[in-house]
Scaffold this active site. Structure first.
Site, PDB file in Angstrom:
ATOM      1  N   HIS A 138       0.704  -1.188  -0.028  1.00 25.59           N
ATOM      2  CA  HIS A 138      -0.013   0.156  -0.097  1.00 25.59           C
ATOM      3  C   HIS A 138       0.957   1.204  -0.096  1.00 25.59           C
ATOM      4  O   HIS A 138       1.674   1.583   1.203  1.00 25.59           O
ATOM      5  CB  HIS A 138      -0.760   0.083   1.309  1.00 25.59           C
ATOM      6  CG  HIS A 138      -1.764   1.163   1.246  1.00 25.59           C
ATOM      7  ND1 HIS A 138      -2.624   1.431   0.647  1.00 25.59           N
ATOM      8  CD2 HIS A 138      -1.715   2.305   2.483  1.00 25.59           C
ATOM      9  CE1 HIS A 138      -3.385   2.840   0.787  1.00 25.59           C
ATOM     10  NE2 HIS A 138      -2.557   3.029   1.938  1.00 25.59           N
TER      11      HIS A 138
ATOM     12  N   LYS B 187      -1.187  10.829   0.551  1.00 19.86           N
ATOM     13  CA  LYS B 187      -0.532  10.177  -0.562  1.00 19.86           C
ATOM     14  C   LYS B 187      -0.938  10.429  -1.885  1.00 19.86           C
ATOM     15  O   LYS B 187       0.066  11.236  -2.741  1.00 19.86           O
ATOM     16  CB  LYS B 187      -0.118   8.512  -0.338  1.00 19.86           C
ATOM     17  CG  LYS B 187       0.830   8.423   1.017  1.00 19.86           C
ATOM     18  CD  LYS B 187       0.811   6.941   0.895  1.00 19.86           C
ATOM     19  CE  LYS B 187      -0.085   5.953   1.246  1.00 19.86           C
ATOM     20  NZ  LYS B 187      -1.153   5.981   2.238  1.00 19.86           N
TER      21      LYS B 187
ATOM     22  N   ASP C   5      -1.948   3.815  -4.506  1.00 21.26           N
ATOM     23  CA  ASP C   5      -2.701   2.932  -3.509  1.00 21.26           C
ATOM     24  C   ASP C   5      -2.125   1.451  -3.610  1.00 21.26           C
ATOM     25  O   ASP C   5      -1.851   1.181  -2.428  1.00 21.26           O
ATOM     26  CB  ASP C   5      -4.160   2.694  -4.222  1.00 21.26           C
ATOM     27  CG  ASP C   5      -5.270   1.936  -2.907  1.00 21.26           C
ATOM     28  OD1 ASP C   5      -4.911   2.410  -1.729  1.00 21.26           O
ATOM     29  OD2 ASP C   5      -5.763   0.929  -3.265  1.00 21.26           O
TER      30      ASP C   5
ATOM     31  N   ARG D 275      16.814  17.782  11.697  1.00 21.76           N
ATOM     32  CA  ARG D 275      16.651  19.048  11.276  1.00 21.76           C
ATOM     33  C   ARG D 275      17.627  19.304  10.095  1.00 21.76           C
ATOM     34  O   ARG D 275      17.856  20.118   9.218  1.00 21.76           O
ATOM     35  CB  ARG D 275      16.620  20.174  12.267  1.00 21.76           C
ATOM     36  CG  ARG D 275      15.476  19.824  13.028  1.00 21.76           C
ATOM     37  CD  ARG D 275      15.376  20.993  14.170  1.00 21.76           C
ATOM     38  NE  ARG D 275      15.116  22.170  13.549  1.00 21.76           N
ATOM     39  CZ  ARG D 275      14.914  23.446  14.081  1.00 21.76           C
ATOM     40  NH1 ARG D 275      15.246  23.343  15.566  1.00 21.76           N
ATOM     41  NH2 ARG D 275      14.758  24.426  13.565  1.00 21.76           N
TER      42      ARG D 275
END
Length: 315
Positions: free
Chosen positions: A145, A166, A184, A250
Site C-alpha cells: 500500500h 499520499k 494505492d 533537522r
C-alpha cells in the site's frame, strides 16, 4: 511496511510469443507448461552424459557447440546421447542459430513429452535476451500500500497510513510536471541484486482515488505524459502525522533505511501537518537525493562549515 511476497511462473506460450519461436513439437497446450526459473542452460556436459548438476527446470539451448559435438558422434552414439539427455525431461529445448532439429531429437522429444522449439537468433544473443525477459517476468515481488511517482527522474515511493495524503500529494506533483506510476497499490519487482522496479497492478493503472471526489483517470485529465508504466525506486519517503515533542532530524545527517525484498533503500521521514506543502518538500528531497548520488551532501557540507567556524572562533 505491510507486504505480501509472491512467487511467479510464466507460461511457455508467453515465451514462444515473445521470441517468435518456431514450434517443432509440443506435448500439450503451451499455456499449461510453466517456466519458473530465469536460468538458461547450454547443455554441453549433459549431452556427454554428465547429469550431476543438471536442472530440468531450465530451458536448454542447443547451439553451434552442441551441434558440432553431436555431429561428430556415430549415428548410434548420437541417438543414445540425445535420448539420455531428453529423458531428463527439460522444461523446453530450443534449437538456435537456425539449426534444424535432427530426426533423433524430434523422436526423443515426442517420446518423452518435451517441447522442442527453434530460433534463427545466434545462441549468445538469444540467451541474453531470454535471461533479461525472464528476470523481469519471474522477479521476486511484493505488492504494498503506497504511491510511486517519478520526480525529476527519481523514483520516489510514498508510504504512510491511509488518509495521510499520499494520493493528494501525487496529484499535486503531477500538476507540477512530474509523473504518476502507481497509486494505492504498488507492485515492486526485484529485477537484480541492487534494483527494485515499481508499477501499478493492471486494474489500477493510471487511476488515483481522491477522498471526496472519487476515482480519477490521471492520463485522461493531465495527458499521457503525466503517467509512466514502470520506474526504478530510488528513495522511500515515509509520511506520518506530526507528533508534538518528537525530535525530527533537522540537518539531514541521520541516514534512514528501508528494506524491501532484501534491498536496502535510502529513506526519510516527513511529518505532515496543515500548512506544509508536501509536493515541494518531496521535490526538494528528490533533488537532494540526486545530489548525494553525484557526490555532494549538503548536510555534511553544512556541518563541516559549522565545525570550521567554531574552530576559528576558539582561536
Amino acid at each position: 511496511m505491510e507486504s505480501q511476497e509472491q512467487k511467479f511462473s510464466i507460461s511457455l506460450e508467453s515465451i514462444i510469443n515473445e521470441f517468435h519461436f518456431e514450434t517443432i513439437s509440443l506435448p500439450e497446450d503451451a499455456n499449461k507448461i510453466a517456466v519458473s526459473t530465469k536460468e538458461i542452460d547450454r547443455p554441453g556436459l549433459a549431452l556427454t552424459g554428465f547429469f550431476e548438476i543438471f536442472d530440468s527446470d531450465r530451458i536448454q539451448l542447443i547451439g553451434n557447440a552442441e551441434h558440432k559435438y553431436l555431429g561428430g558422434l556415430s549415428g548410434e552414439e548420437r541417438h543414445r546421447h540425445i535420448m539420455n539427455f531428453v529423458e531428463k525431461r527439460p522444461v523446453a529445448v530450443i534449437m538456435t542459430a537456425g539449426h534444424k532439429a535432427s530426426p533423433d531429437f524430434v523422436e526423443a522429444c515426442r517420446a518423452y513429452g518435451v517441447p522442442l522449439l527453434a530460433s534463427n537468433e545466434p545462441t549468445t544473443d538469444l540467451m541474453a535476451e531470454m535471461f533479461a525477459f525472464l528476470a523481469v517476468s519471474l522477479a521476486p515481488r511484493v505488492t504494498i500500500h503506497a504511491v510511486l511517482v517519478e520526480v525529476y527522474g527519481e523514483g520516489v515511493l510514498l508510504i504512510g497510513d491511509s488518509g495521510i495524503g499520499k494520493s493528494e500529494t501525487a496529484i499535486e506533483l503531477v500538476k507540477r510536471g512530474h509523473r504518476l506510476v502507481a497509486d494505492d497499490a504498488v507492485e515492486i519487482k526485484k529485477v537484480s541484486a541492487k534494483s527494485l522496479v515499481g508499477s501499478a497492478p493492471e486494474l489500477l493503472e493510471h487511476y488515483v482515488e481522491l477522498r471526496g471526489i472519487g476515482v480519477v483517470d490521471v492520463s485522461r485529465i493531465f495527458g499521457m505524459g503525466a503517467v509512466k508504466a514502470t520506474e526504478k525506486i530510488e528513495l522511500v519517503i515515509k509520511l506520518e502525522n506530526w507528533i508534538d515533542g518528537k525530535m525530527y532530524d533537522r540537518l539531514g545527517i541521520e541516514e534512514e533505511k528501508e528494506d524491501i525484498l532484501g534491498i536496502t533503500l535510502p529513506a526519510i521521514t516527513v511529518p505532515v501537518k496543515p500548512g506544509r506543502n508536501l509536493a515541494v518538500i518531496i521535490e526538494i528531497a528528490a533533488m537532494n537525493h540526486r545530489q548525494k548520488k553525484m557526490g555532494y551532501n549538503a548536510a555534511e557540507e553544512f556541518t563541516k562549515r559549522i565545525i570550521e567556524h567554531n574552530m576559528e572562533a576558539a582561536e
